[in-house]
Scaffold this motif. Structure first.
Motif, short mmCIF file in Angstrom:
data_model
loop_
_atom_site.label_atom_id
_atom_site.label_comp_id
_atom_site.label_asym_id
_atom_site.label_seq_id
_atom_site.Cartn_x
_atom_site.Cartn_y
_atom_site.Cartn_z
N GLY A 220 0.82 -1.21 0.00
CA GLY A 220 0.00 0.00 0.00
C GLY A 220 0.85 1.25 0.00
N SER A 221 0.19 2.38 0.09
CA SER A 221 0.87 3.68 0.08
C SER A 221 1.13 4.15 1.50
CB SER A 221 0.02 4.72 -0.66
OG SER A 221 -1.19 4.94 0.05
N GLY A 222 2.29 4.76 1.71
CA GLY A 222 2.63 5.21 3.04
C GLY A 222 3.09 6.66 3.06
N PHE A 223 2.96 7.28 4.23
CA PHE A 223 3.47 8.63 4.46
C PHE A 223 4.52 8.54 5.55
CE2 PHE A 223 3.52 12.68 6.74
CZ PHE A 223 3.76 13.55 5.68
N ALA A 224 5.71 9.10 5.31
CA ALA A 224 6.81 9.03 6.27
C ALA A 224 7.11 10.41 6.84
CB ALA A 224 8.05 8.46 5.59
N TRP A 225 7.31 10.46 8.14
CA TRP A 225 7.72 11.69 8.82
C TRP A 225 8.90 11.35 9.72
CZ3 TRP A 225 8.14 13.32 13.93
CH2 TRP A 225 8.32 14.71 14.12
N ALA A 226 10.01 12.07 9.54
CA ALA A 226 11.20 11.83 10.34
C ALA A 226 11.78 13.15 10.80
CB ALA A 226 12.25 11.05 9.53
N ALA A 227 12.24 13.21 12.04
CA ALA A 227 12.79 14.45 12.58
C ALA A 227 13.81 14.13 13.66
CB ALA A 227 11.68 15.35 13.13
N GLY A 228 14.76 15.05 13.82
CA GLY A 228 15.78 14.87 14.84
C GLY A 228 17.02 15.67 14.49
N GLU A 229 18.20 15.13 14.85
CA GLU A 229 19.46 15.81 14.59
C GLU A 229 19.69 15.87 13.09
OE1 GLU A 229 23.43 17.00 14.10
OE2 GLU A 229 22.74 15.01 13.48
N ALA A 230 20.01 17.05 12.56
CA ALA A 230 20.00 17.30 11.13
C ALA A 230 20.94 16.39 10.35
CB ALA A 230 20.34 18.77 10.86
N ASP A 231 22.16 16.21 10.83
CA ASP A 231 23.11 15.38 10.09
C ASP A 231 22.73 13.90 10.14
OD1 ASP A 231 24.64 17.55 9.27
OD2 ASP A 231 25.86 17.52 11.09
N SER A 232 22.17 13.47 11.26
CA SER A 232 21.74 12.08 11.37
C SER A 232 20.59 11.76 10.42
CB SER A 232 21.31 11.77 12.81
OG SER A 232 22.38 11.92 13.71
N LEU A 233 19.87 12.79 10.02
CA LEU A 233 18.73 12.58 9.13
C LEU A 233 19.14 12.39 7.67
CD1 LEU A 233 15.98 15.08 10.32
CD2 LEU A 233 15.93 12.59 10.47
N LYS A 234 20.36 12.78 7.32
CA LYS A 234 20.76 12.70 5.91
C LYS A 234 20.68 11.27 5.37
CE LYS A 234 23.67 16.83 6.03
NZ LYS A 234 25.05 17.36 5.95
N PRO A 235 21.26 10.26 6.02
CA PRO A 235 21.11 8.90 5.49
C PRO A 235 19.68 8.39 5.58
CG PRO A 235 22.27 8.88 7.60
CD PRO A 235 22.18 10.31 7.18
N ILE A 236 18.94 8.85 6.57
CA ILE A 236 17.53 8.43 6.68
C ILE A 236 16.72 9.00 5.52
CG2 ILE A 236 15.43 8.74 8.07
CD1 ILE A 236 17.19 8.50 10.56
N ARG A 237 17.02 10.23 5.13
CA ARG A 237 16.34 10.83 3.99
C ARG A 237 16.60 10.00 2.73
NH1 ARG A 237 18.32 15.66 4.48
NH2 ARG A 237 16.64 16.43 5.80
N GLY A 238 17.85 9.56 2.55
CA GLY A 238 18.18 8.73 1.41
C GLY A 238 17.50 7.38 1.47
N GLU A 249 5.75 14.95 -1.04
CA GLU A 249 4.49 14.32 -1.43
C GLU A 249 4.09 13.23 -0.44
OE1 GLU A 249 4.59 12.92 -5.42
OE2 GLU A 249 5.30 14.84 -6.24
N SER A 250 5.04 12.34 -0.13
CA SER A 250 4.73 11.26 0.81
C SER A 250 5.79 11.15 1.90
CB SER A 250 4.60 9.92 0.07
OG SER A 250 5.82 9.60 -0.60
N ALA A 251 6.66 12.14 1.99
CA ALA A 251 7.70 12.12 3.02
C ALA A 251 8.04 13.54 3.45
CB ALA A 251 8.96 11.41 2.52
N GLU A 252 8.23 13.72 4.76
CA GLU A 252 8.69 14.99 5.32
C GLU A 252 9.80 14.68 6.33
OE1 GLU A 252 5.46 17.16 7.00
OE2 GLU A 252 4.41 17.42 5.09
N THR A 253 10.93 15.37 6.21
CA THR A 253 12.00 15.24 7.19
C THR A 253 12.34 16.63 7.71
OG1 THR A 253 13.68 15.36 5.45
CG2 THR A 253 12.95 13.16 6.12
N ASP A 254 12.69 16.70 8.98
CA ASP A 254 12.91 18.00 9.61
C ASP A 254 14.08 17.91 10.58
OD1 ASP A 254 12.69 20.57 10.54
OD2 ASP A 254 10.52 20.49 10.82
N GLY A 255 15.15 18.67 10.30
CA GLY A 255 16.27 18.74 11.22
C GLY A 255 15.94 19.68 12.36
N TYR A 256 15.60 19.13 13.52
CA TYR A 256 15.22 19.96 14.66
C TYR A 256 16.43 20.63 15.30
CZ TYR A 256 10.26 18.76 15.11
OH TYR A 256 8.91 18.66 14.92
N TRP A 257 17.60 20.02 15.17
CA TRP A 257 18.80 20.57 15.79
C TRP A 257 20.02 20.00 15.09
CZ3 TRP A 257 22.29 17.64 19.08
CH2 TRP A 257 21.94 16.29 19.20
N ARG A 258 21.18 20.61 15.33
CA ARG A 258 22.44 20.11 14.79
C ARG A 258 23.51 20.23 15.86
NH1 ARG A 258 22.83 22.33 9.82
NH2 ARG A 258 22.61 20.36 8.71
#
Length: 268
Positions: A220-238, A249-258
C-alpha cells in the motif's frame, strides 16, 4: 484499498507575543520534563498539527531579566536583540477549553532551555511567540512511518495520537534507554519500536537509521515523517527515497537541531 488522497497545504496564523505562567511541572521520564502554561494571553492561540512549534523566551540566567520580542519597523520581530533568550519548541498539546498549553523539555545542562526546565516551578513566567502557522500534511495513505529522536518525540507522539483509531502506524523512537519510554495513546494498528542509544551522546549514533533499514514497508501507500538531529537525518532521507517515499508528497523530514549549532533554523 487506498483512501482518497489530499495534498498538504500551509496556513499562517497571526503572531502575538504572550506572557504565560507555569501552572504545573512534572517529570514524564528521568530526562523529560512536561510544563503546563496558562494565562489570559492564551486567548486566540491556535495549533492544528503535530509539527507546530513556538518560540519560548526565557529569563536571562544570572540576572533574571526577561526580555520579550517586539515588532520593528520592517515588520519583523527583533528576536535577535540583546537580552532576548529563546529556543523553538513543539506544542505537545493545547486544550483551549482548559486554557492549557503543554510543552515537553529534554532536561540537560547544554543550554538555557534545558536548565530552565530543570528548575521550573509553578508561578514562573515564560514568553511565547507563535506558532507562525501550520502545515497540514497530505492524507489518504494506507499507513504512516514515524522516526524521531528525543528532541522530536513530542511532535512524533502528537502525530501518532492524532491519527484515526484504526490507522496503521510504524514508529521508531530513539531514546537513551527503557526508562525514557513513554506511554502512548496510539491507534490499535500502531507498532511502536523504542530504539535505545545507551551512553552515546545524542546525534552521534546511527541506531535510528539501522532500525529503519531492518524494517520493510508494508503493501500500500505510506506517508513518512522523520525528525531529529539534522546530520543524522541525511542517510535516513536517502533511505526513505530507496523505499519509494517522495519528499514533499509522501515524506517529510525536519532537522530539529544540529550538534554544535545554536538555534538551528530548521526551515533552512
Amino acid at each position: 484499498m487506498t483512501a482518497t488522497r489530499s495534498a498538504g497545504r500551509v496556513e499562517f496564523y497571526p503572531l502575538k507575543p504572550r506572557a504565560l505562567e507555569v501552572a504545573a511541572v512534572r517529570r514524564i521520564t528521568p530526562r523529560m520534563i512536561q510544563v503546563v502554561l496558562v494565562g489570559d494571553d492564551l486567548a486566540g492561540f491556535r495549533t492544528d498539527n503535530h509539527a507546530d512549534h513556538v518560540k519560548l523566551f526565557f529569563p536571562e540566567e544570572g540576572t533574571g531579566r526577561h526580555v520579550m520580542p517586539v515588532m520593528v519597523e520592517d515588520e519583523r520581530w527583533n528576536i535577535r536583540a540583546e537580552g532576548i533568550v529563546f529556543r523553538d519548541y513543539t506544542v505537545r498539546r493545547y486544550d483551549a477549553r482548559a486554557g492549557e498549553l503543554v510543552v515537553d523539555f529534554v532536561a540537560h545542562e547544554h543550554g538555557p532551555a534545558g536548565r530552565w526546565a530543570a528548575q521550573a516551578r509553578p508561578g514562573q513566567v515564560l514568553g511565547v511567540l507563535g506558532p507562525r502557522g501550520t502545515r497540514f500534511p497530505p492524507t489518504g495513505f494506507d499507513y504512516h512511518l514515524v522516526a524521531a529522536d528525543e528532541t522530536a518525540l513530542p511532535a512524533a507522539l502528537r502525530l501518532i495520537e492524532g491519527l484515526a483509531p484504526d490507522a496503521v502506524v510504524h514508529a521508531f523512537l530513539e531514546v537513551v534507554d527503557a526508562a525514557e519510554e513513554q506511554e502512548v495513546a496510539a491507534p490499535r494498528g500502531a507498532r511502536i519500536t523504542w530504539v535505545h542509544r545507551g551512553d552515546a551522546e545524542p546525534g552521534t549514533t546511527d541506531v535510528l537509521e539501522r532500525a529503519l533499514r531492518a524494517w520493510r514497508p508494508p503493501e500500500g501507500s505510506g506517508f513518512a515523517w522523520a525528525a531529529g538531529e539534522a546530520d543524522s537525518l541525511k542517510p535516513i532521507r536517502g533511505l526513505l527515497k530507496e523505499y519509494g517515499f517522495v519528499r514533499g508528497e509522501s515524506a517529510e523530514t525536519d532537522g530539529y537541531w544540529r550538534r554544535g549549532a545554536v538555534n538551528l533554523d530548521h526551515h533552512a
